[in-house]
Design an enzyme around this catalytic site. Structure first.
Site, PDB file in Angstrom:
ATOM      1  N   LEU A  36     -72.299 -16.578 -71.276  1.00 43.72           N
ATOM      2  CA  LEU A  36     -71.694 -15.259 -71.133  1.00 43.72           C
ATOM      3  C   LEU A  36     -71.768 -14.902 -69.655  1.00 43.72           C
ATOM      4  O   LEU A  36     -72.741 -15.236 -68.970  1.00 43.72           O
ATOM      5  CB  LEU A  36     -72.456 -14.208 -71.946  1.00 43.72           C
ATOM      6  CG  LEU A  36     -72.457 -14.354 -73.475  1.00 43.72           C
ATOM      7  CD1 LEU A  36     -73.296 -13.248 -74.097  1.00 43.72           C
ATOM      8  CD2 LEU A  36     -71.044 -14.332 -74.036  1.00 43.72           C
ATOM      9  N   ASP A  37     -70.743 -14.193 -69.156  1.00 40.29           N
ATOM     10  CA  ASP A  37     -70.780 -13.738 -67.770  1.00 40.29           C
ATOM     11  C   ASP A  37     -72.033 -12.899 -67.533  1.00 40.29           C
ATOM     12  O   ASP A  37     -72.571 -12.273 -68.457  1.00 40.29           O
ATOM     13  CB  ASP A  37     -69.546 -12.896 -67.448  1.00 40.29           C
ATOM     14  CG  ASP A  37     -68.255 -13.705 -67.495  1.00 40.29           C
ATOM     15  OD1 ASP A  37     -68.333 -14.940 -67.355  1.00 40.29           O
ATOM     16  OD2 ASP A  37     -67.186 -13.096 -67.682  1.00 40.29           O
ATOM     17  N   GLN A  38     -72.468 -12.855 -66.286  1.00 44.01           N
ATOM     18  CA  GLN A  38     -73.702 -12.164 -65.947  1.00 44.01           C
ATOM     19  C   GLN A  38     -73.731 -10.727 -66.450  1.00 44.01           C
ATOM     20  O   GLN A  38     -74.754 -10.247 -66.938  1.00 44.01           O
ATOM     21  CB  GLN A  38     -73.922 -12.191 -64.435  1.00 44.01           C
ATOM     22  CG  GLN A  38     -75.210 -11.524 -63.982  1.00 44.01           C
ATOM     23  CD  GLN A  38     -75.420 -11.636 -62.482  1.00 44.01           C
ATOM     24  OE1 GLN A  38     -74.578 -12.153 -61.757  1.00 44.01           O
ATOM     25  NE2 GLN A  38     -76.555 -11.147 -62.005  1.00 44.01           N
TER      26      GLN A  38
END
Length: 340
Positions: free
Chosen positions: A156-158
Site C-alpha cells: 500500500l502507498d505510504q
C-alpha cells in the site's frame, strides 16, 4: 473475528463454566497461573476453535477441549491487536498475516527509513514489541511464532491506510503472489474524490506507464506500448457531498481492483478528472509547490484513500477468507466535515 463454531461454543447450557475451570478439570495437576498462560497464548481450543479468554463461560465441551503443544494455530482475534500506533494485527497464522496499516507508514523498508509494516511485525514476532494498551499488552504469542519471518506480498502507498497481507514463509508468499498476479485476490478501496463521475458505477480501463524518475504513473496513448500495463478498476458512487456556498461536489467512491498497479486508483481517477482529495502527486491543487491553498476544495493531510477489504484463498487450505478495516479516524473526520 468470528469463526465457524463460535455460535456452537456459546450455546446456553444448564451449568456453563469458565474455560479456565474446564482446563483445570482436565489437567488437575496444572497450576492455575500456568493454565491461564496457556489460554492467553492460544494453546487451548474447543471443538477446533482457539479461545483466548480464560473467563469465557462454555457448555460442557464433551471431550473437544484440547491443549496444543508447539503446533501453531490461527490467532482468532475478536478485535484488532494493536502492536504499534500505526499498525494492528487482524489475523495471524503460520502462513500469512493480515494487518491494518496506518497513514504515513511504509509497507516495506526503503532507503528513506527502515520503519515499515514489515519491520514492525518482524520485531513483534521476535518479542521486541508488546501490544499497546492494557488488554493487548497482556497477550502473549506462542513461543513458536517467534520463528516466523514475515515476507512482503503486495504494498500500500505510504499514505494509504488499510488491509495489507504479509506471508510467513517463502512457499506461502509464492502462492499469495500468484493470486495477486492472476487477479483472484479481491481488493476493495474507499476514496473521496474531487468532482462527480459521469455514471454512478462503471469500469476504467487504461494503459499505465510508471516513470521511475518522477515516481508517478502516466496514461499511455498507445495500448500495449513499451512499459505500459493494462489497468482495470471497477467503481461505484457511495455518496455525493455538495460544499456550501460554492456548490462544489466531492464524491465518496468504492473501487474494486481487477489489476493492481502502483498508484492505479490515484492515477486513473486523476485522468478521469476525479483526483483524490489530498493527493499531492496527482491532484494539482494539493501539490507541494502550490503556496496559495485558498482554492483547495477541503483541507486533507494525505490522499483520501483506504484499503477497505481484502479477500483471498488461504495458501495452504485453499479456503476463501475475507478481512476488512473501517475508515480510519482522519477519513471519518473528513466525512463528518463534508456532511456539515
Amino acid at each position: 473475528m468470528k469463526t465457524p463454531g463460535d455460535e456452537r461454543l456459546t450455546t446456553k447450557d444448564t451449568n456453563p463454566r469458565t474455560l479456565l475451570d474446564l482446563l483445570l478439570e482436565k489437567f488437575p495437576d496444572t497450576p492455575r497461573k500456568r493454565a491461564k498462560e496457556w489460554i492467553l497464548a492460544g494453546r487451548v481450543s474447543v471443538a477446533g476453535t482457539v479461545i483466548r479468554k480464560p473467563n469465557q463461560r462454555l457448555p460442557d465441551p464433551s471431550g473437544t477441549l484440547e491443549l496444543q503443544g508447539h503446533r501453531l494455530a490461527a490467532l482468532v482475534l475478536d478485535k484488532e491487536w494493536r502492536i504499534h500506533p500505526r499498525l494492528s494485527v487482524l489475523y495471524l497464522d503460520p502462513s500469512l498475516a493480515i494487518v491494518n496499516k496506518g497513514a504515513g507508514l511504509l509497507s516495506v523498508p526503503a532507503p528513506i527509513t527502515d520503519l515499515s509494516a514489515l519491520s514492525i511485525l518482524t520485531d513483534f514476532l521476535a518479542g521486541k514489541l508488546r501490544g499497546l494498551g492494557h488488554r493487548t499488552a497482556e497477550r502473549r504469542l506462542p513461543a513458536a511464532f517467534r520463528q516466523l519471518e514475515p515476507l512482503p506480498v503486495h504494498r500500500l502507498d505510504q499514505f494509504t491506510t488499510g488491509v495489507l497481507c504479509l506471508a510467513m514463509n517463502p512457499a506461502a508468499r509464492a502462492a499469495l503472489i500468484e493470486q495477486f498476479s492472476a487477479h483472484t485476490a479481491s481488493r476493495q478501496y474507499v476514496a473521496f474524490v474531487d468532482g462527480r463521475p459521469r455514471t454512478p458505477r462503471g469500469t476504467w480501463r487504461h494503459w499505465l506507464r510508471f516513470d521511475d524518475e518522477t515516481l508517478r504513473q502516466h496514461i499511455s496513448s498507445h495500448p500495449g506500448g513499451a512499459d505500459a500495463l493494462e489497468s482495470i478498476t471497477h467503481y461505484e458512487v457511495l455518496h455525493e457531498f455538495t460544499l456550501r456556498p460554492t456548490r462544489h461536489v466531492i464524491t465518496k467512491m468504492r473501487f474494486k481492483l481487477e489489476t493492481g498497479r502502483t498508484h492505479q486508483i490515484r492515477a486513473q481517477a486523476a485522468h478521469e478528472r476525479l483526483p483524490l482529495i489530498g493527493d499531492r502527486t496527482y491532484h494539482p491543487l494539493y501539490h507541494p509547490s502550490k503556496r496559495n491553498r485558498a482554492h483547495v476544495p477541503i483541507a486533507c493531510e494525505r490522499q483520501a484513500l483506504h484499503a477497505e477489504e481484502l479477500e483471498l484463498a488461504h495458501p495452504v487450505s485453499g479456503q476463501r477468507m475475507k478481512w476488512s478495516a473501517p475508515l480510519p479516524a482522519d477519513l471519518q473526520q473528513l466525512e463528518r466535515t463534508l456532511l456539515l
